[in-house]
Design an enzyme around this catalytic site. Structure first.
Site, PDB file in Angstrom:
ATOM      1  N   GLU A 144      -2.179   0.369   4.589  1.00 46.93           N
ATOM      2  CA  GLU A 144      -1.446  -0.313   5.666  1.00 46.93           C
ATOM      3  C   GLU A 144      -1.194   0.567   6.879  1.00 46.93           C
ATOM      4  OE1 GLU A 144      -0.802  -0.601   2.448  1.00 46.93           O
ATOM      5  OE2 GLU A 144      -0.262  -2.651   1.925  1.00 46.93           O
ATOM      6  N   GLU A 166      -0.766  -4.405  -4.348  1.00 50.20           N
ATOM      7  CA  GLU A 166       0.633  -4.760  -4.650  1.00 50.20           C
ATOM      8  C   GLU A 166       0.690  -5.907  -5.657  1.00 50.20           C
ATOM      9  OE1 GLU A 166       1.352  -4.971  -0.354  1.00 50.20           O
ATOM     10  OE2 GLU A 166       3.157  -3.786  -0.719  1.00 50.20           O
TER      11      GLU A 166
END
Ligand code: 3H9
Length: 701
Positions: free
Chosen positions: A131, A111
């Site tokens: 995740e 990210e």
């Protein structure tokens, strides 16, 4: 600059190096350090562009997972760990930011890379949003920026399933701008010079790929199937879908809501427990890193049946040459043909090249003699469960194996010390219990005898990793950790069936609870003859006057062994389950009145409590006896070898989640109702009384 983030300038290019070993996680200090460095580079007139790189073995491997527990316990606020201020500074930097990726850019790492203006990577780097494997979703705008870089379908798939992709695929997808051959830093600096004068592209403003088609419903259906029971994959897909419907800032807000829900769920706590658990089980109290490992260069296996053949594949897959011994040519031929068929299936499915298959097969040398066993570093005995035979084999091995060779047995129940007593070197003897099919199942249960040396244990722990298994150390007792606990679980499932609950309902309920298969389906797969033989062998241990399940034995006595004979609890067409076997229902219908068993249909809750709490009660005994080192060792055994759902964290974590007082109260109730088998484990009673947990107790060990 902080210790964690270093700053230097080389000919007009600022170099920001993240140095937070071992994996450059975004621990407190790292995001702030990067932010300060980028702001500083922005303010220094001589700097034209910025390169961000990781020191050591990797770029940023993600958020610091340990921080999540502090947020959910209220010790830290969510704001304290948010990455959004950093992302804003990165994307808003007036000077181009080039992310230089090696190792793994995972989760928050990817990210951050997406918020930079460009990404370059070495060819063996990997990027991913894993995740969901922790029960959460990307929480630093990954679900909003990734679709803008990689396209919606690719991003949705990556966020929903969490599987990483290699740099080349990331280049093709548009996540990475260039693959760097040679020195990464030098390549990234050269790239930064090329782009220094150009306007820096902001990922959040790149909307052209957002209108690409993506069948979100089909993806949700696929996620529900592949990751059955898990909430995060659906939330991840919802968040990516939001990127296609909402402006960037609103999409980020939607992502934050979904991230919060997942973070505070019991599922993410369970999956984070499993993540750290897999690493904890590698640590054996009293055996330090200084123990010198034995080299494992060659292996030998005795028995080319289902287990021996599978184990040979495991070694060959790991690049270790292996001798595979049988007593008769036809058995050896059969074993090898099965191995070849398994590999050929992988080739047909495109999971392996023909060339890799040939290379791997060439590592397996079939033999009918012990020739060459004297050079093996480890010998694994994988013949059927018979103590006399195993002792005879170990006595023979004692004569021919090198003095420092590890002598391992793949027994699933038998006494390691008794097997070791057939040798003059019990210190070299250890259980290496693989799970069927050995080439597929991840668990390797190591069993320590009373004389097994630390060196042998440490070597097998390390070997487990090389073999791509999750190795867990157990003490020596009947069935060790896994099978000893499984026995009461299966017993209760069968007693439920005998007491009037349709067995297919028992299976269905536990499947819906999240187990990979229901208990009766597992018995059919393993073969009813296995239980039948064990039952005969251990009949003398059964307590007079205590009820044991009988109906499966009655069916097995008729020669019906489950999948292998096409008939067990269920009927089979090949391996396909063709519905409940009416013969079994008839056996139960006749048996119950004969034994005057009151019939009633258990509720869903009772089915779960009677089976899963039976596991837990036995697990508590194992813990107290020291057979399992910590409760997490039991959990890892069950997650990797018995199909327990990862999102429940394993049986002992599940017990802690339910609350031990509640579990203990039920166990007491069952003890009153059903007697002997349900005697509450003293440790369960003790911890329930103290308001404690298995995890807290284990932490004091
Ligand atoms: C995330 O990023 C959320 C975001 O969206 C942002 C939200 C705001 N944190 O596995 P290893 C430890 S979620 C803390 O043996 P390898 C690990 O416990 C995160 N600790 O090495 C071990 O400690 P110990 C997304 C971590 O080379 C040591 O490091 N990222 C973390 O076999 C070595 O680890 C992930 O899910 C961490 N993030 O494999 C990646 N990662 O030595 C998770 C590792 O005390 N990590 N540790 O036992 C991995 O997949 C593997 O560790 C990796 C390296 C492939 C990176």
């Amino acid at each position: 600059m902080s210790e964690l983030v270093k700053y230097s300038v080389e000919d007009g290019i600022a170099i920001v190096t993240i140095d937070n070993p071992p994996v450059n996680a975004l621990s407190p200090g790292v995001p702030d350090g990067i932010r300060e460095a980028v702001l500083r580079a922005g303010s220094e007139a001589a700097v034209q562009a910025i390169v961000i790189i990781g020191a050591g073995r990797t770029f940023i491997a993600g958020a610091d997972i340990r921080e999540f527990g502090k947020i959910t316990s209220g010790e830290k606020s969510r704001e304290a760990t948010t990455l959004h201020p950093l992302l804003a500074v990165l994307e808003g930097s007036p000077k181009p930011v080039v992310m230089a990726i090696h190792g793994t850019a995972f989760g928050g790492g990817l990210e951050i890379a997406q918020a930079g203006h460009y990404r370059v990577a070495v060819a063996n780097a990997q990027v991913g949003q894993p995740e969901v494997k922790l029960g959460i979703i990307p929480g630093a705008a990954g679900t909003q920026r990734l679709p803008r870089l990689a396209g919606v379908a690719k991003a949705a798939e990556m966020c929903a399933f969490g599987d990483p992709i290699p740099a080349k695929a990331a280049l093709e997808a548009g996540i990475v701008d260039r693959i760097i051959e040679g020195n990464l830093l030098a390549g990234a600096i050269a790239f930064a010079r090329e782009v220094a004068a150009k306007p820096a592209p902001k990922t959040s403003e790149r909307n052209e790929k957002l209108s690409e088609p993506c069948d979100f419903d089909a993806l949700r259906a696929a996620a529900r199937k592949r990751l059955r029971g898990q909430e995060a994959p659906i939330a991840a897909i919802d968040a990516v879908e939001a990127a296609t419907k909402l402006p960037f800032a609103e999409g980020v807000r939607r992502e934050a809501e979904l991230f919060q829900q997942c973070l505070f769920s019991t599922q993410s706590k369970a999956m984070i427990h499993a993540f750290f658990g897999e690493r904890t089980v590698q640590k054996i109290p009293g055996i330090g890193k200084d123990v010198e490992l034995l080299p494992i260069r060659k292996a030998a296996i005795i028995g080319a049946g289902t287990m021996g053949g599978g184990i040979a594949m495991v070694y060959a897959n790991a690049g270790i040459p292996v001798l595979l011994k049988e007593t008769a040519q036809d058995a050896l031929d059969r074993g090898l043909a099965t191995i070849r068929r398994n590999y050929a299936n992988s080739v047909a499915k495109g999971k392996m090249t023909q060339e890799a298959m040939d290379r791997t097969m060439a590592r397996i040398t079939p033999t009918l003699s012990f020739d060459g066993f004297g050079e093996a570093d480890i010998i694994v005995e994988a013949v059927f469960e018979n103590m006399a035979l195993k002792k005879q084999i170990f006595a023979e091995l004692d004569k021919i194996a090198r003095p420092d060779a590890i002598l391992a047995t793949n027994t699933s129940t038998l006494d390691i010390d008794e097997i070791a007593s057939a040798t003059t070197r019990p210190g070299q003897v250890i259980g290496n219990h693989f799970f069927s099919p050995a080439n597929v199942m991840k668990l390797l249960e190591l069993v320590r005898g009373k004389a097994t040396s630390d060196r042998v244990i440490a070597t097998c722990m390390d070997l487990g990793k090389r073999l791509r298994k999750v190795a867990v150390l157990a003490g020596n007792c009947y069935g060790f950790i896994g099978n000893r606990m499984f026995a009461p679980y299966i017993r209760e499932a069968m007693l439920l069936a005998e007491d009037g609950t349709p067995f297919e309902l028992v299976d269905q309920t536990l499947y819906e609870f999240g187990m990979a298969m229901g208990p009766m389906a597992v018995c059919d797969l393993a073969g009813l003859d296995v239980n039948y033989r064990i039952r005969q062998e251990y009949k003398h241990l059964e307590v007079p006057g205590v009820r044991y399940p009988e109906v499966e034995t009655m069916l097995a006595a008729r020669g019906h062994y489950g999948q292998k004979t096409g008939r067990g609890w269920y009927l089979y067409e090949g391996t396909k389950n063709a519905g409940p076997n009416p013969e079994m229902s008839d056996i139960i219908a006749a048996y119950a009145p004969e034994k005057s068993l009151p019939q009633s249909r258990a509720s869903r809750d009772e089915i779960i409590e009677r089976t899963v709490y039976a596991l837990i009660n036995e697990g508590a005994r194992l813990l107290k006896e020291g057979i399992a080192i910590r409760s997490v060792d039991i959990d890892i055994v069950y997650l990797n070898g018995y199909g327990f759902p990862v999102w429940r964290g394993g049986p002992m974590h599940y017990a802690d989640t339910v609350g031990l007082a509640r579990v203990a109260a039920k166990v007491r109730e069952f003890h009153e109702r059903f007697g002997y088998h349900w005697k509450p484990a003293p440790l369960l009673e003790q911890l329930a009384g103290q308001g404690s947990t298995f995890a807290a107790w284990s932490a004091t060990r």
